[in-house]
Design a protein around this motif. Sequence first.
Motif, PDB file in Angstrom:
ATOM      1  N   ASP A  32       1.526   9.343  -5.978  1.00  0.00           N
ATOM      2  CA  ASP A  32       2.030  10.716  -5.830  1.00  0.00           C
ATOM      3  C   ASP A  32       2.960  11.107  -6.977  1.00  0.00           C
ATOM      4  O   ASP A  32       3.141  12.292  -7.252  1.00  0.00           O
ATOM      5  N   GLN A  46       0.947   4.172  -2.881  1.00  0.00           N
ATOM      6  CA  GLN A  46       0.743   5.602  -2.618  1.00  0.00           C
ATOM      7  C   GLN A  46       1.932   6.414  -3.129  1.00  0.00           C
ATOM      8  O   GLN A  46       1.748   7.499  -3.690  1.00  0.00           O
ATOM      9  N   ASP A  47       3.159   5.899  -2.937  1.00  0.00           N
ATOM     10  CA  ASP A  47       4.344   6.596  -3.467  1.00  0.00           C
ATOM     11  C   ASP A  47       4.193   6.812  -4.973  1.00  0.00           C
ATOM     12  O   ASP A  47       4.465   7.901  -5.489  1.00  0.00           O
ATOM     13  N   LEU A  80     -12.957  22.343   2.485  1.00  0.00           N
ATOM     14  CA  LEU A  80     -12.258  22.924   3.640  1.00  0.00           C
ATOM     15  C   LEU A  80     -12.484  22.088   4.903  1.00  0.00           C
ATOM     16  O   LEU A  80     -11.752  22.212   5.867  1.00  0.00           O
ATOM     17  N   ALA A 103     -15.182  20.935  16.611  1.00  0.00           N
ATOM     18  CA  ALA A 103     -14.679  19.739  15.925  1.00  0.00           C
ATOM     19  C   ALA A 103     -13.416  19.229  16.588  1.00  0.00           C
ATOM     20  O   ALA A 103     -13.346  18.079  17.015  1.00  0.00           O
ATOM     21  N   SER A 104     -12.419  20.068  16.681  1.00  0.00           N
ATOM     22  CA  SER A 104     -11.091  19.615  17.111  1.00  0.00           C
ATOM     23  C   SER A 104     -10.839  19.800  18.595  1.00  0.00           C
ATOM     24  O   SER A 104      -9.948  19.183  19.153  1.00  0.00           O
ATOM     25  N   SER A 139      -9.413  10.658   4.716  1.00  0.00           N
ATOM     26  CA  SER A 139      -9.397  11.845   3.854  1.00  0.00           C
ATOM     27  C   SER A 139     -10.068  11.538   2.517  1.00  0.00           C
ATOM     28  O   SER A 139     -10.821  12.353   1.987  1.00  0.00           O
ATOM     29  N   ARG A 184       1.450  13.202   4.444  1.00  0.00           N
ATOM     30  CA  ARG A 184       2.616  13.551   3.612  1.00  0.00           C
ATOM     31  C   ARG A 184       2.845  15.056   3.567  1.00  0.00           C
ATOM     32  O   ARG A 184       3.429  15.581   2.617  1.00  0.00           O
ATOM     33  N   THR A 212      -8.635   5.972   2.711  1.00  0.00           N
ATOM     34  CA  THR A 212      -8.299   6.654   3.946  1.00  0.00           C
ATOM     35  C   THR A 212      -9.494   7.520   4.343  1.00  0.00           C
ATOM     36  O   THR A 212     -10.419   7.716   3.558  1.00  0.00           O
ATOM     37  N   MET A 246     -11.512  15.624  10.432  1.00  0.00           N
ATOM     38  CA  MET A 246     -12.325  15.833  11.637  1.00  0.00           C
ATOM     39  C   MET A 246     -11.806  16.984  12.499  1.00  0.00           C
ATOM     40  O   MET A 246     -12.444  17.336  13.492  1.00  0.00           O
ATOM     41  N   LEU A 247     -10.669  17.577  12.115  1.00  0.00           N
ATOM     42  CA  LEU A 247     -10.249  18.802  12.798  1.00  0.00           C
ATOM     43  C   LEU A 247     -11.208  19.945  12.478  1.00  0.00           C
ATOM     44  O   LEU A 247     -11.390  20.856  13.275  1.00  0.00           O
ATOM     45  N   ASP A 248     -11.769  19.903  11.281  1.00  0.00           N
ATOM     46  CA  ASP A 248     -12.636  20.995  10.836  1.00  0.00           C
ATOM     47  C   ASP A 248     -14.089  20.579  10.687  1.00  0.00           C
ATOM     48  O   ASP A 248     -14.985  21.405  10.812  1.00  0.00           O
ATOM     49  N   TYR A 249     -14.318  19.302  10.340  1.00  0.00           N
ATOM     50  CA  TYR A 249     -15.695  18.819  10.202  1.00  0.00           C
ATOM     51  C   TYR A 249     -16.133  18.303  11.564  1.00  0.00           C
ATOM     52  O   TYR A 249     -15.536  17.373  12.113  1.00  0.00           O
ATOM     53  N   CYS A 250     -17.176  18.913  12.093  1.00  0.00           N
ATOM     54  CA  CYS A 250     -17.519  18.645  13.493  1.00  0.00           C
ATOM     55  C   CYS A 250     -18.430  17.436  13.649  1.00  0.00           C
ATOM     56  O   CYS A 250     -19.628  17.524  13.443  1.00  0.00           O
ATOM     57  N   ARG A 257       0.823  -1.192   0.000  1.00  0.00           N
ATOM     58  CA  ARG A 257       0.000   0.000   0.000  1.00  0.00           C
ATOM     59  C   ARG A 257       0.870   1.261   0.000  1.00  0.00           C
ATOM     60  O   ARG A 257       0.537   2.267  -0.598  1.00  0.00           O
ATOM     61  N   TYR A 258       2.025   1.167   0.695  1.00  0.00           N
ATOM     62  CA  TYR A 258       2.940   2.309   0.731  1.00  0.00           C
ATOM     63  C   TYR A 258       3.489   2.584  -0.667  1.00  0.00           C
ATOM     64  O   TYR A 258       3.557   3.725  -1.125  1.00  0.00           O
ATOM     65  N   ILE A 291     -17.976  22.524   4.123  1.00  0.00           N
ATOM     66  CA  ILE A 291     -17.661  23.846   3.567  1.00  0.00           C
ATOM     67  C   ILE A 291     -16.708  23.650   2.390  1.00  0.00           C
ATOM     68  O   ILE A 291     -15.649  23.024   2.545  1.00  0.00           O
ATOM     69  N   LYS A 308     -20.142  14.926  19.635  1.00  0.00           N
ATOM     70  CA  LYS A 308     -19.403  14.291  20.726  1.00  0.00           C
ATOM     71  C   LYS A 308     -20.341  14.092  21.917  1.00  0.00           C
ATOM     72  O   LYS A 308     -21.290  14.860  22.096  1.00  0.00           O
TER      73      LYS A 308
END
Lengths: 784, 281
Positions: free
Chosen positions: A125, A121-122, A699, B185-186, A281, B41, A279, A703-707, A117-118, A691, A710
């Motif tokens: 890219d 992906q290499d 954007l 979210a974070s 993402s 990456r 993944t 999950m840092l940005d898509y809430c 898999r690595y 968004i 919880k």
Amino acid sequence: MSTRIFGSGIKRREDPRLITGEARYTDDIKLQGALHMAVVRSPYAHARIVSIDASAAADLPGVRAIFTGSDIGDLAGLPTAWLIPESDLKTPEHPALASDVVRYVGDGVAIVLADSRYQAQDAADAVLVDYEELPVVVDPHEAAQAGAPQLHADVEGNIAFRWAPFDKDASDAVFAAADVVVSERILQQRLLPTAMEPRAASAQYNAATGELTLWCTSQNPHIHRFIVSAVTGLPENKVRVIAPEVGGGFGSKIPCYPDEALVSWAAMKLGVPIRWAETRSENYLTTIHGRDHVQFVDMAASNDGKILGVRATVYAGMGAYLSTAAPGIPTILHGLLYVGPYTIDNVYCESIGVMTNATPTDAYRGAGRPEATFLLERMMDKVADALDMDPVALRRQNLIPPFADGYDVAAGLTYDSGDYEAAFDKALAMAGYDDFRAQQTQALQEGRYLGIGVTAYTEMCGLGPSQVAGAVGFQGGLWESATVRVTPTGKVQALIGASPHGQGSETTLAQIISSELGFPVDDIEVIHGDTTETPMGWGTYGSRTTPVTGAALAQASRKLKEKARVLAAHLMEANPDDIEYADGSFSVKGSPDQAQSIQDVALMAHLAWNMPEGMDPGFEESQFYDPPNFVYPFGTHIAIVEVDPVTGSIDLQRYIAVDDCGPQINPEIVAGQIHGGVVQGVAQALCEGVIYDDNGQLLTGTMLDYCMPKADMFPNFELGETVTPSPHHPVGVKGVGETGTIASTPTVYNAVLDALSPLGVAQIDMPLTAAKVWQAIQNANGGN
Amino acid sequence: MWPQQFDYQRADSVESALAAIGDNGKFLAGGHSLLPAMKLRLSTPDQLVDISRIDALRGISSNGNLSIGGAATHAEIAASAAVGAACPALAQACGMVGDQAVRNFGTLGGNIAHADPASDPPTALVACGATIHIQGADGSRSVGAQDFFVDLFETDLQDGELITSISLPDCSDCQCAYVKLPHPASRYAIVGVAVCLKMNGGTCAQADVAVGGATVKAVKCAGAAAALVGSSLDDAALAAAAAALSDDIGDWLTGDVAYPEAYRSAMAGVFLKRAISAASS
């Protein structure tokens, strides 16, 4: 074993393997000699592919093959399988790899097959793609305007369909004559389904036998078999689709995606097994999104609070291609729901499916019905406000009176059964509605902003009669089939065509069989998710597995029970009419000492030493079940919130849900479905939302940005139920998989807007983030 | 989530770690910022030198000043009685990082080397006057937290240098606190505010204020502090400090589509008041 197993909150039989990590998902299946696939994906939302140079990538270690769109001419494009009639539907080509134009960020342009898999992906890219950027449009309303960037040459104006099977003149007349008309532009924002398990697919092809096996994350392996057969050209009986453990779907694992077609094609082309797993993402970029409506809604009422009509023009974002079931979501599953639980005599919906430079949309938990329930409930509150009426009194005045067997509504549906006011009253009593209004007034004097939202709902699920499916263009049936197979030692295998993926159906369906036949629930295995092992079925979605598969199993069980009764009579040398059944045992009326257990009968049926004349050996029955109607669960949800006017933060303080899904087979599982559904729906109101920027870049790609919701956002849910059986279902049950999502979004939204009403805030687009609430307060009163 | 190929080695001393790092290496402590970046990456080091088990980088000591090893975890700092006594704002900030699992792995040195503007500890370190102790091939040096954080994900740390410890002046006669508005979210800070106050009777004798989350780096806010000094922390002083704060952070303010600059700026003032209230209680 008691027949009281029906209605018992026994633990989910799926859970031990799930919570100990012993469940086997698609990506857990190791295939000897498999190559790993990585997909080269477009970084642009709309661009022409000028050239692709894979030469450097091909030289990297472990790389076995690289294919682009021009290499896969023998793989047909992905089909759209819900062809809405009388909508001037266009179905643009959806190739598994774009070879000319890419239309969303994530559109595949090449695949790399490598030893690991690595390495894959290499090499992905290292594939150099030269793009010429094209103009981008992501908002469905903008995309439908003249001059908008065009996605497909054969979809003029980006309009894939225009569906409005209602009497516009009649609607216009109602609105022209009404005392009061309220209007609102409602944004049903895009959502990410975010199943816990991302998608995965692995394929193996045997050139000698011509057989392809595809393991994939599917809610409907038989539909996947159908489509994979169509795109690869393999006969359907040479394709085996296996959905192993599937970690949630929420609709996102209904469609057949390019990736499943590509692993199948590559396995056939290269003669080795191919594995692929996305993944998170990739999941956010390429797995379908939900909702994405821009709605222009009006509701008409008389001065005394009678709702006269509702009408909406809906711009439904389809994304870059029409996903498998996409056209059916904002049409059949949406516009027909505009009556809700109310006596609304006139509805009108024009739903416009619009192509945009965004990830394709399709069914997401509730699928069209949350978008309908939201607009209805939002407009009810607006009418109440316009008439200066209590929103609860307005709803109560318009509720459909109780009915037990059929009620025709203006949208053309026939509801099966309902007692809306009973659920309404129960929820209001649990919430203490009248007391709350006093507390709210008191709190306001202390500068605290409390609000309450009350939603009455009904929805259409248990999809559905096949005749209706055909009439509305669904390219399949909507029946289910099941086999109840009893082994000589009295153990049960129930084979079903549906494909549960987290709902607990292995437990609830076993409870149905157990209560019908008397086998202990632990002696019943429910087998699903393999097109070779199981009978045909159309899948698990639309809250249909318990209503439809459950009915098939109940009827197959009843056939077996009848066979057992006749055989037991024969074995006891009694008249079949004199046989009594209780708790898995057959006895002769008047001589209870003489009895045959269901296990005894099953063994004798298998041995066939002494069968009644004309009875075949074996102890197995199958049943195809096509429901005569949908089922219509209903209920009332209530939320109480407090808004901090300084920060705009929202505190959900109480959530009350009274749902009626008919008799509950397993109350714990019902509660679990409602909890999960409510959480997903509240998240739409408060925090979830895709968004895109103006270039079509996602954007909210992590999950840092898509809430995601919880646990600490929620109070303990207060659940109640009423029980109104479905008149047409063998055991009276209705679906409950989506009710929480359908009811909760407007409930919490309306509660927040109720809290903000003293501040002069009348509308905020979802999600109601603190920043948007704060800004709305600033705008309403200049920050004072 | 498939990183490029890299080598891994574990160092048993600061010296051996510095010797091993090479031109395109990264020190690995908790890995909670580095590994996600590698999986996406966004970061492509050719080797990782694991410093998480170097004893000299671990531990928390207190003799007058507080000294925290660069590889001390957020959980250790949040639970430390010494930190709680000497600088509660830092203990609070470390206790708000991620979740328990993240705090058990993530380290203070790794956190500040990464310099995520929305992370909590940098704001507390700047307000409380921390000093960052750094060792490189050419020797060791120290830099104040205020100067350590340079810009977005940018610090004074040079290639091949390692954060050995973080020291803080004893603040046990101060009143300090860190509060934040978490991103839903974070749970990173949309805005985080740390204050450190010395009270003389009812009068504020000294004040230090820092803001993060709303800014591209943790910013020391001299104007807000000046508005507090000499006051009794009455409403007028708090309003003046909040107004001054928006000037203090103006050049550094940042935002995004969901939480724009105007909102973050307004919330900085709100959370300044809440931080002072928390510090005073």
